[in-house]
Design a protein around this motif. Structure first.
Motif, short mmCIF file in Angstrom:
data_model
loop_
_atom_site.label_atom_id
_atom_site.label_comp_id
_atom_site.label_asym_id
_atom_site.label_seq_id
_atom_site.Cartn_x
_atom_site.Cartn_y
_atom_site.Cartn_z
N UNK A 122 4.10 1.55 -2.94
CA UNK A 122 3.74 1.73 -4.35
C UNK A 122 3.20 3.14 -4.64
N UNK A 123 2.45 3.69 -3.72
CA UNK A 123 1.92 5.04 -3.95
C UNK A 123 3.01 6.08 -3.71
N UNK A 165 0.82 -1.21 0.00
CA UNK A 165 0.00 0.00 0.00
C UNK A 165 0.86 1.27 0.00
N UNK A 208 -1.17 6.78 -12.03
CA UNK A 208 -2.38 6.09 -11.60
C UNK A 208 -3.59 6.83 -12.15
N UNK A 209 -4.47 6.12 -12.89
CA UNK A 209 -5.65 6.81 -13.43
C UNK A 209 -6.47 7.45 -12.32
N UNK A 210 -6.85 8.69 -12.54
CA UNK A 210 -7.74 9.36 -11.59
C UNK A 210 -7.02 9.96 -10.39
N UNK A 211 -5.69 9.75 -10.30
CA UNK A 211 -4.99 10.23 -9.10
C UNK A 211 -4.25 11.53 -9.33
#
Lengths: 267, 219, 238
Positions: C154-155, C151, C231-234
């Motif tokens: 990766x972000x 979690x 990341x899509x949407x991020x």
């Protein structure tokens, strides 16, 4: 008020005496907590029985979210005891990781993992924590997504969903672990008004299916129509604990009365 | 071998002290020059006419892509050619630092101004302030608050960077230590002593910036 | 003063060869130092976010120490001082048998210095992911290790990419300090050409252009990586 009236039906199925017979799922026993000199929780005691829905409400800063986070050990406490399904949370020997895997939690800001798809969000813990086979985890996740009405969003990333959809996905993520109880920390506070009801509908459904739920919320409609009991907190103390009908009909403390009149006027 | 010989350091103290003063002179003058030039560059990039803004951007990005040592060497080479007479290492280093650090300062100032939301500017102009007044009374005071600690942190980095004048032989603290260490044949003692001095100065500086940051937040 | 221009200097033998050799050393120092800085920096950055006070302290001390002493002095300490403080046998090996001592000293010095800066980027990146995410990970029964592995990191890795680009460029630029302990990297070679030919402007121009080219290449490469891992949407949250 955003709650449709059909929610009433849920409570017709059970009656008070029936509930008292049920085993205790969460027992909070004289719990106190301090941040430095500040008392956050003062001698709090309450129980949640199996298949019971308990709403915890109170003004901001009353300690309700903190109390909720103590139940699965996300927050520690200095005095008292909390037992979940017979396991003591505060005990040093308790395997908190294992205990947490049995308790589902839903957060105010969803906290979906932004880099994973909705499906991956739901299968992460079942695969990594419970050691489930990937195919089994995916099957279960898909059936949960159908249940919360998001089957078509499995491949989406959280950032591509609306707030209400994210929160429903978060509920599915928690349910994927087959929890013995669910904790909700203001699940609708961060939502746009028009998406609140879709989340409350899912929660009501869950209550009807007999899930044990401890819910911190300001949604008094949900509390009145779905909760079995309401706990009122202020200044770190539990001031009232009563069946929902009784609490709304006649709160016994002045503070609960003034809280209710303020919040009902807003809603 | 080893150990810090206090008598020796005491005997060479005046020379080292002169070096330290040179370092601080460079720091303060380059800070003043760099922040002034940086502010002009930032304003030009945000509000200036397009070609000028592009020129400022090229200046900033160009300087940020070459090593400071290279810049110091450039000015050490160019200044005498440009002025037609020998020029001291101090002046050429000071110009190099000012020109170089301005690129970094301008980025901090630009980010600071841009971090103040557009709504603040809108709210200020909506209340009848002119564009200039809105910047003067609403945007810049907020931006200044946000960027001051970062400008100071950058200046601590600048202080450490002044040690690079070693490559043109200017007698700052670092060079003074190196000269003394080699003359006295006590590299270990002198370099450890220099490390201690820089550590104490920079730590104190960083702590002060932290305190300032905290007090600004709590206000 | 009259300056005799000769732009053929940096592109004629042997000077072109010198510049290329300098470029090679710049890349070798920067590349190896980057590996050390990245691995150690990531580890220390993670240490600084752990729930154990001791771990956080160790990370904080490292960062404070390595950020409070000028890089030039750190190189001198590694080159002149550390060998004297080591046991005689190790010191003997370093002085007699270690091949390319200037190179390895530059790599170690620059690597450890940059690690402190990268650690700060990682710490900020992990903290930007947010306490809510680590709570969510813990609440679902993930261990601390798992929550970092699946979690937080990766972000955080995506958050730190842009600042890591500038740190990488810093390593390339800072590798020029290796000339102070006698390694003739790009800047060093251009200065050597100046010393031999008195055509400093031409030599410095060549070196400067090579640095600019390196910078532009690195930026383009990092932008490409950022696009791939976006990341899509991020994007709105970054």
């Amino acid at each position: 008020m955003t709650i449709p009236l059909r929610l009433d039906s849920r409570k017709a199925a059970r009656s008070e005496p029936d509930l008292v017979q049920r085993p205790v799922a969460i027992a909070i026993d004289h719990v106190s907590k301090k941040y430095g000199d500040l008392d956050v929780l003062k001698d709090c005691s309450m129980t949640v029985r199996r298949a019971e829905v308990v709403v915890v409400c109170g003004p901001s800063g009353s300690g309700k979210s903190t109390l909720l986070k103590c139940v699965n050990g996300l927050e520690g406490f200095q005095a008292g005891a909390i037992t979940v399904a017979g396991t003591s949370v505060g005990d040093r020997r308790t395997d908190l990781t294992k205990l947490r895997s049995q308790i589902g939690m839903v957060f105010q800001h969803f906290e979906l993992y932004p880099h994973l798809t909705v499906l991956q969000n739901i299968t992460l813990a079942p695969i990594r924590v419970l050691g489930r086979a990937k195919s089994e985890a995916i099957d279960k996740a898909m059936s949960l997504l159908r249940r919360v009405g998001l089957a078509d969003k499995a491949g989406c990333y959280p950032g591509q969903l609306s707030g209400g959809q994210q929160q429903r996905a978060a509920i599915a993520r928690a349910l994927a672990m087959d929890p013995i109880a669910m904790l909700f920390d203001e699940p609708t506070s961060a939502l746009d008004p028009e998406t609140i009801s879709e989340v409350l509908d899912v929660m009501t459904e869950l209550a009807r299916d007999g899930m044990t739920m401890m819910v911190v919320t300001h949604e008094m409609g949900f509390a009145r129509h779905v909760a079995d009991r309401v706990v009122f907190m202020d200044g770190g103390c539990i001031l009232e604990e009563a069946p929902a009908e009784a609490f709304f009909a006649q709160p016994s403390t002045e503070r609960a009365r003034s809280f209710l009149s303020k919040i009902l006027r807003q809603q | 071998m080893g150990g810090i010989d206090l008598d020796l350091i005491a005997a060479t103290a005046p020379f080292l002290w002169d070096g330290l003063c040179t370092s601080f002179q460079l720091l303060l003058l380059a800070m003043a020059g760099g922040i002034s030039l940086g502010a002009i560059l930032a304003v030009v990039r945000i509000a200036g006419p397009k070609p000028l803004a592009a020129l400022a951007a090229t200046y900033v990005n160009g300087l940020r892509s070459i090593p400071l040592i290279m810049v110091i060497l450039w000015f050490y080479l160019l200044m005498p050619l440009a002025t037609g007479r020998p020029i001291g290492a101090f002046t050429s280093a000071l110009v190099a630092f000012t020109i170089f650090e301005a690129a970094y300062y301008s980025e901090i100032i630009r980010a600071g101004i841009q971090s103040v939301s557009k709504q603040q500017l809108a709210a200020a102009t909506a209340s009848g302030l002119s564009q200039l007044q809105a910047y003067r009374f609403v945007v810049l005071p907020q931006a200044f608050r946000k960027m001051t600690p970062i400008l100071l942190s950058q200046s601590i980095a600048l202080f450490q960077d002044t040690s690079l004048v070693y490559v043109v032989g200017l007698r700052d603290f670092m060079t003074a230590v190196s000269v003394t260490a080699n003359r006295e044949g006590h590299l270990v003692a002198f370099y450890l002593f220099a490390a201690l001095v820089y550590f104490v100065l920079c730590c104190t500086g960083a702590q002060s910036v932290q305190l300032l940051k905290k007090s600004m937040v709590s206000q | 003063m009259i300056y005799h221009w000769d732009w053929s200097v940096p592109i004629s033998a042997p000077y072109l060869g010198w510049l290329m050799s300098g470029l090679a050393w710049t890349l070798l120092v920067a590349g190896a130092a980057w590996v050390i800085a990245f691995v150690l920096g990531a580890a220390i950055g993670i240490l600084r976010t752990l729930p154990h006070r001791g771990a956080r302290m160790i990370g904080a001390v490292y960062v404070t120490v390595f950020r409070s002493v000028p890089l030039l002095l750190q190189l001198f300490l590694w080159y002149f001082v550390v060998p004297e403080l080591l046991p005689a046998s190790v010191a003997h090996w370093i002085k007699r048998d270690l091949p390319l001592p200037e190179y390895w000293t530059s790599v170690i010095g620059l690597g450890l210095f940059t690690a402190a800066r990268i650690a700060e980027q990682f710490r900020a990146g992990i903290q930007a992911v947010g306490r809510g995410q680590s709570m969510a990970a813990a609440a679902s029964g993930l261990t601390l290790l798992q929550s970092y592995r699946y979690v937080l990191l990766p972000v955080a890795a995506r958050y730190v990419l842009p600042p890591l680009t500038s740190e990488f460029l810093n390593v390339v630029k800072n590798s020029s300090l290796a000339l102070t302990i006698g390694l003739l990297e790009l800047t060093g070679q251009s200065r050597q050409i100046e010393g031999v030919t008195f055509h400093g402007i031409e030599a410095f121009t060549a070196a400067t252009l090579i640095y600019v080219a390196l910078t532009l290449t690195a930026i383009a490469a990092m932008r490409a990586i950022e696009r791939v891992v976006a990341i899509p949407g991020l994007m709105a949250r970054v």
